[in-house]
Design an enzyme around this catalytic site. Structure first.
Site, short mmCIF file in Angstrom:
data_model
loop_
_atom_site.label_atom_id
_atom_site.label_comp_id
_atom_site.label_asym_id
_atom_site.label_seq_id
_atom_site.Cartn_x
_atom_site.Cartn_y
_atom_site.Cartn_z
N THR A 210 -29.69 -18.98 25.73
CA THR A 210 -28.65 -18.05 26.22
C THR A 210 -29.12 -16.60 26.20
O THR A 210 -29.85 -16.19 25.30
CB THR A 210 -27.35 -18.18 25.38
OG1 THR A 210 -26.80 -19.47 25.59
CG2 THR A 210 -26.31 -17.18 25.77
N ARG A 238 -20.07 -30.76 30.45
CA ARG A 238 -19.66 -29.93 29.31
C ARG A 238 -19.81 -28.44 29.63
O ARG A 238 -20.81 -28.00 30.19
CB ARG A 238 -20.55 -30.30 28.12
CG ARG A 238 -20.32 -29.48 26.86
CD ARG A 238 -21.38 -28.43 26.70
NE ARG A 238 -21.29 -27.74 25.40
CZ ARG A 238 -21.90 -26.60 25.14
NH1 ARG A 238 -22.62 -26.00 26.07
NH2 ARG A 238 -21.79 -26.03 23.96
N GLY A 240 -19.71 -24.68 27.62
CA GLY A 240 -19.71 -24.08 26.28
C GLY A 240 -18.84 -22.84 26.26
O GLY A 240 -17.93 -22.67 27.07
N ASP A 241 -19.14 -21.98 25.32
CA ASP A 241 -18.35 -20.74 25.17
C ASP A 241 -18.72 -19.68 26.20
O ASP A 241 -17.93 -18.78 26.48
CB ASP A 241 -18.58 -20.15 23.77
CG ASP A 241 -20.07 -19.86 23.52
OD1 ASP A 241 -20.91 -20.74 23.80
OD2 ASP A 241 -20.39 -18.75 23.06
N THR A 261 -23.99 -16.09 21.24
CA THR A 261 -24.92 -17.20 21.44
C THR A 261 -24.86 -18.13 20.23
O THR A 261 -24.78 -17.67 19.09
CB THR A 261 -26.38 -16.72 21.65
OG1 THR A 261 -27.23 -17.87 21.67
CG2 THR A 261 -26.85 -15.76 20.57
N GLY A 262 -24.88 -19.42 20.49
CA GLY A 262 -24.83 -20.36 19.38
C GLY A 262 -24.15 -21.64 19.80
O GLY A 262 -24.03 -21.93 21.00
N GLY A 264 -21.63 -23.56 21.04
CA GLY A 264 -20.48 -23.09 21.81
C GLY A 264 -19.14 -23.65 21.40
O GLY A 264 -18.11 -22.96 21.47
N1 ASP Z 1 -23.48 -20.85 23.45
C1 ASP Z 1 -24.20 -21.67 24.39
C2 ASP Z 1 -23.42 -22.92 24.64
O1 ASP Z 1 -22.88 -23.48 23.72
C3 ASP Z 1 -25.56 -22.03 23.94
C4 ASP Z 1 -26.39 -20.91 23.41
O2 ASP Z 1 -25.90 -19.86 23.06
O3 ASP Z 1 -27.59 -21.09 23.35
O4 ASP Z 1 -23.42 -23.38 25.76
#
Ligand code: ASP
Length: 344
Positions: A210, A238, A240-241, A261-262, A264
């Site tokens: 991300t 799917r 994510g956030d 980022t993380g 999600g």
């Molecule tokens: N937050 C992103 C998701 O869950 C992934 C990421 O931040 O690497 O899609």
């Protein structure tokens, strides 16, 4: 590693864009003329997992991205333009999990999510699950500026991108060997561990990535943008956030701009980006205290791995993460830093 667009060309484009769009300078003694922060993803990023050559490539790419954004802001461009162009540049780099370099889904496709928010008026745009739009952040911005909606997904979002003249590419433009190999590894691991164990308890060595950018411009306006390929081995379309306003992205001139980022699912459940804003506005916390309360306390207690970047209306910057590392950097007049590891 190649970059899909040369830095010099990108800079020439952004300088000409911001020359057309000068903002009025607001006299303010307490805040810097501009401030900008970026991330290139959080996760199990440790020295032992990165060769010195790859580490140098990451540092140089992050530095170039800062230059893209800083050049726009220095020339009086808007926070929104700085965020859009900086994220677009990171999307064009195969190093990051966004644009070309995005991770693969369970079925071996790339599905991109992105969002952007304007701190002046909470205008926002987002797109989810697109596979042919070259720069998803430009699609998010087009959704914000040219549609009555906030979030478009899949084929409809792609159709909207085409109707709005955005660049589209063949899906294999997004292929990188490194991400393909990561999917093969993930598929094996999922088979061994089972779905639930794999998703809930596996470390994020290759799951995250991300990119994101937050900016404060000379007019005192804030903006935030985020773009991703999501998580390796995701399926069932799917999301994510990242495309969820309030979870992965939030901006409001009265407090701060945030890009996350993380993992999600946790960032959606705990409305992370909005929570940083809320803790500042309702509790009166500083940016640093609010960002720490959310990332280092709440998310840690819940098991949500990741981090965020944030800038407040006074130009303070916070870059907390609870994972091993996070590709990150920031720039203000006279100050510039690129970091990867905790100890950086
Ligand atoms: N937050 C992103 C998701 O869950 C992934 C990421 O931040 O690497 O899609």
């Amino acid at each position: 590693m190649k970059n899909c667009i040369p830095v010099a060309l990108a800079l020439a484009l952004v300088i000409s864009a911001c020359q057309q769009k000068k903002e009025t300078t607001v006299e303010n003694n307490t805040r810097p003329a501009y401030a900008l922060a970026i991330h290139g993803g959080a996760g199990t990023i440790k020295r032992e997992n990165l060769s010195p050559e790859l580490e140098a490539e990451y540092r140089s790419a992050l530095d170039s991205a800062l230059t893209i954004g800083e050049t726009i802001l220095k020339n009086g461009g808007s926070a929104l333009d700085a965020v859009t162009q900086t994220v677009a540049w990171l999307e064009d780099s195969p190093l990051f999990n966004a644009g070309c370099g995005a991770v693969f889904t369970h079925e071996g496709r790339n599905e991109h999510d992105a969002s952007i928010m304007d701190g002046r008026n909470q205008a926002a745009g987002a797109s989810g699950g697109t596979s042919v739009v070259k720069n998803p952040i430009t699609l998010a911005r087009a959704v914000m500026e040219h549609s009555p909606h906030v979030l478009l997904t899949g084929k409809g979002a792609e159709q909207f991108a085409i109707e709005n003249g955005l660049d589209t590419v063949s899906p294999d433009y997004f292929y990188t060997e490194r991400r393909w190999n990561a999917l093969q590894k993930a598929l094996e691991e999922e088979k061994e561990k089972g779905l639930s164990e794999y998703w809930n308890n596996t470390q994020s060595t290759y799951k995250f990535g991300t990119v994101g950018c937050v900016a404060l411009d000379n007019a005192g306006n804030l903006a935030a943008g985020t773009s991703t390929g999501g998580m390796t081995n995701k399926r069932w379309n799917r999301l994510g956030d990242t495309p969820v306003i309030g979870a992965g992205t939030y901006a409001s001139n009265d407090a701060c701009a945030v890009s996350c980022t993380g993992h999600g699912e946790y960032f959606i459940r705990y409305a992370v980006a909005h929570d940083v804003w809320a803790q500042m506005v309702y509790k009166g916390l500083s940016l640093e205290a609010a960002a720490d309360a959310v990332v280092m306390k709440k998310l840690v207690e819940k098991g949500g791995e990741g981090g965020l970047i944030a800038v407040d209306k006074a130009g303070n910057i916070a870059l907390p993460f609870n994972s091993a590392g996070m590709y990150r950097g920031y720039v203000k007049p006279g100050e510039r830093k690129v970091m990867i590891y905790k100890e950086d």
